[in-house]
Design a protein around this motif. Structure first.
Motif, PDB file in Angstrom:
ATOM      1  N   THR A 192      47.602  16.494  -6.054  1.00  0.00           N
ATOM      2  CA  THR A 192      46.715  16.091  -4.977  1.00  0.00           C
ATOM      3  C   THR A 192      47.345  16.472  -3.640  1.00  0.00           C
ATOM      4  OG1 THR A 192      45.480  14.199  -4.065  1.00  0.00           O
ATOM      5  CG2 THR A 192      47.697  13.740  -4.919  1.00  0.00           C
ATOM      6  N   SER A 218      41.559  18.348  -5.979  1.00  0.00           N
ATOM      7  CA  SER A 218      40.792  18.634  -4.760  1.00  0.00           C
ATOM      8  C   SER A 218      39.324  18.278  -4.941  1.00  0.00           C
ATOM      9  CB  SER A 218      40.935  20.096  -4.359  1.00  0.00           C
ATOM     10  OG  SER A 218      40.487  20.950  -5.403  1.00  0.00           O
ATOM     11  N   SER A 264      41.101  12.141  -2.068  1.00  0.00           N
ATOM     12  CA  SER A 264      41.636  12.545  -3.363  1.00  0.00           C
ATOM     13  C   SER A 264      42.834  11.683  -3.748  1.00  0.00           C
ATOM     14  CB  SER A 264      42.042  14.018  -3.315  1.00  0.00           C
ATOM     15  OG  SER A 264      42.729  14.391  -4.485  1.00  0.00           O
ATOM     16  N   LEU A 277      35.477  18.247  -2.453  1.00  0.00           N
ATOM     17  CA  LEU A 277      35.526  19.641  -2.025  1.00  0.00           C
ATOM     18  C   LEU A 277      34.155  20.282  -2.237  1.00  0.00           C
ATOM     19  CD1 LEU A 277      37.158  22.111  -1.050  1.00  0.00           C
ATOM     20  CD2 LEU A 277      37.700  22.568  -3.462  1.00  0.00           C
ATOM     21  N   PHE A 330      35.382  19.695   2.981  1.00  0.00           N
ATOM     22  CA  PHE A 330      35.257  18.456   2.212  1.00  0.00           C
ATOM     23  C   PHE A 330      34.121  17.609   2.768  1.00  0.00           C
ATOM     24  CE2 PHE A 330      39.527  19.985   1.583  1.00  0.00           C
ATOM     25  CZ  PHE A 330      39.752  19.780   0.234  1.00  0.00           C
ATOM     26  N   TYR A 345      43.077  17.032   0.939  1.00  0.00           N
ATOM     27  CA  TYR A 345      41.907  16.981   0.071  1.00  0.00           C
ATOM     28  C   TYR A 345      41.054  15.753   0.387  1.00  0.00           C
ATOM     29  CZ  TYR A 345      44.694  20.297  -2.724  1.00  0.00           C
ATOM     30  OH  TYR A 345      45.456  21.362  -3.148  1.00  0.00           O
TER      31      TYR A 345
END
Length: 337
Positions: free
Chosen positions: A52, A21, A61, A26, A101, A56
């Motif tokens: 993953t 993440s 990711s 993140l 994110f 994410y």
């Protein structure tokens, strides 16, 4: 402690896993070079399980993890991703994602636990990672969608597993009660349990861990630092617990546990990482990592000796539940990730 197999599947997980993440930006930006170096450091340390999800970083990711692993021998590592959130064009972008994110919000997440939605999610994850297969697929946070997740999504995953397309299937959540239902009532092989079996929260002993023992299935532990409070040798006010500022009573309890750790020659984060492995159903601890330095620190903590007497002392002081089991050898530092 070497790799352990997800029960009744061919999939083996190293005891320590790389949670991706963080390389999906993140909470803050992770430069591409840092993300690549983190995966490289994990590989050098012997970590071979990487987790993953589309969620994410709106796919960032998955793209970064796939690129970092692309030149590695494919049979030498295990990748899990997740299904349940499709990424679709965002008709009303505001510039930055609003779910934690730091990425552009040209895409948005769309819940979909239908049979076709799961197949589409897997196909798109394969495109983003550039991999030939996903070894494990979890249904991601189906808290409000049990009926469709259990009735459509899990059977879709089971078909792919039975065809040999996926090695193992399951669900990943921040709650434990519904994960117990997935183990008892569906074809799930494994669940990813986030934050509910830690030094500060052993609620999984009431549901998912007994279910795993009864069904002979496996559990991956994530969120073992409860988002931050257990990540430092000396917890402090202002640190987070389950992504919010930690209440003072929890900070005080974490400090008390840290003091007991010190008397046993270890530190709080090492104990937090070792604790879930005392339960026989938990085969892996996966930690979020975003830089080479974080990986190297986590690997050092993973190898640190944590005496089994620590758990007895914490029980006696009322700092963990008295029904916490101790599996001989699982609480000790390991010589391999």
């Amino acid at each position: 402690m070497g790799p352990r197999t997800i029960t009744s599947t061919p999939v083996e997980l190293t005891p320590l896993g790389f949670g991706a993440s963080g390389i999906g930006n993140l909470h803050r930006v992770t430069p591409p070079g840092d993300a690549e170096a983190a995966v490289g450091a994990a590989w050098a340390a012997g970590i071979r399980y990487f987790d993953t999800a589309p969620h994410y970083g709106l796919g960032l990711s998955e793209r970064r993890l796939g690129a970092a692993l692309r030149d590695r021998p494919r049979d030498a590592y295990v990748v899990s991703s997740k299904a349940g959130r499709l990424l679709v064009p965002n008709e009303q972008p505001r510039g930055v994602d609003d779910e934690g994110f730091i990425v552009r919000d040209d895409l948005r997440r769309q819940w979909d636990f239908s049979h076709d939605g799961v197949l589409r999610s897997i196909e798109e994850s394969l495109e983003r990672t550039g991999l030939d297969r996903l070894d494990v697929v979890y249904l991601h946070d189906p808290d409000d969608q049990w009926r469709q997740a259990a009735g459509e999504a899990m059977p879709a995953l089971a078909e792919l597993r039975d065809q040999g397309v996926i090695g193992a299937i399951g669900a990943g959540m921040n709650q434990s009660a519904m994960l117990a239902r997935f183990l008892r009532e569906t074809a799930a092989d494994v669940v990813m349990l986030a934050g509910r079996y830690t030094l500060l929260d052993q609620s999984a002993l009431d549901d998912v861990l007994p279910a795993a023992l009864e069904s002979g299935k496996s559990v991956v532990a994530a969120g073992v630092f409860n988002s931050g409070l257990l990540s430092r040798d000396v917890p402090a006010a202002g640190m987070t617990y389950d992504y919010r500022q930690a209440p003072q009573p929890l900070v005080a309890r974490a400090l008390a546990i840290a003091d007991v750790c010190a008397t046993h020659g270890t530190v709080l984060p090492a104990a937090a990482m070792a604790f879930p492995r005392t339960h026989p159903s938990i085969i892996n601890v996966t930690l979020g990592m975003r830089t080479q330095e974080q990986v190297e620190r986590n690997v050092r903590l993973h190898h640190q000796h944590v005496p089994e007497s620590l758990w007895d002392d914490l029980r006696a002081r009322g700092l963990i539940r008295r029904d916490v089991p101790t599996q001989s050898g699982q609480g000790r530092g390991s010589q391999c990730p």
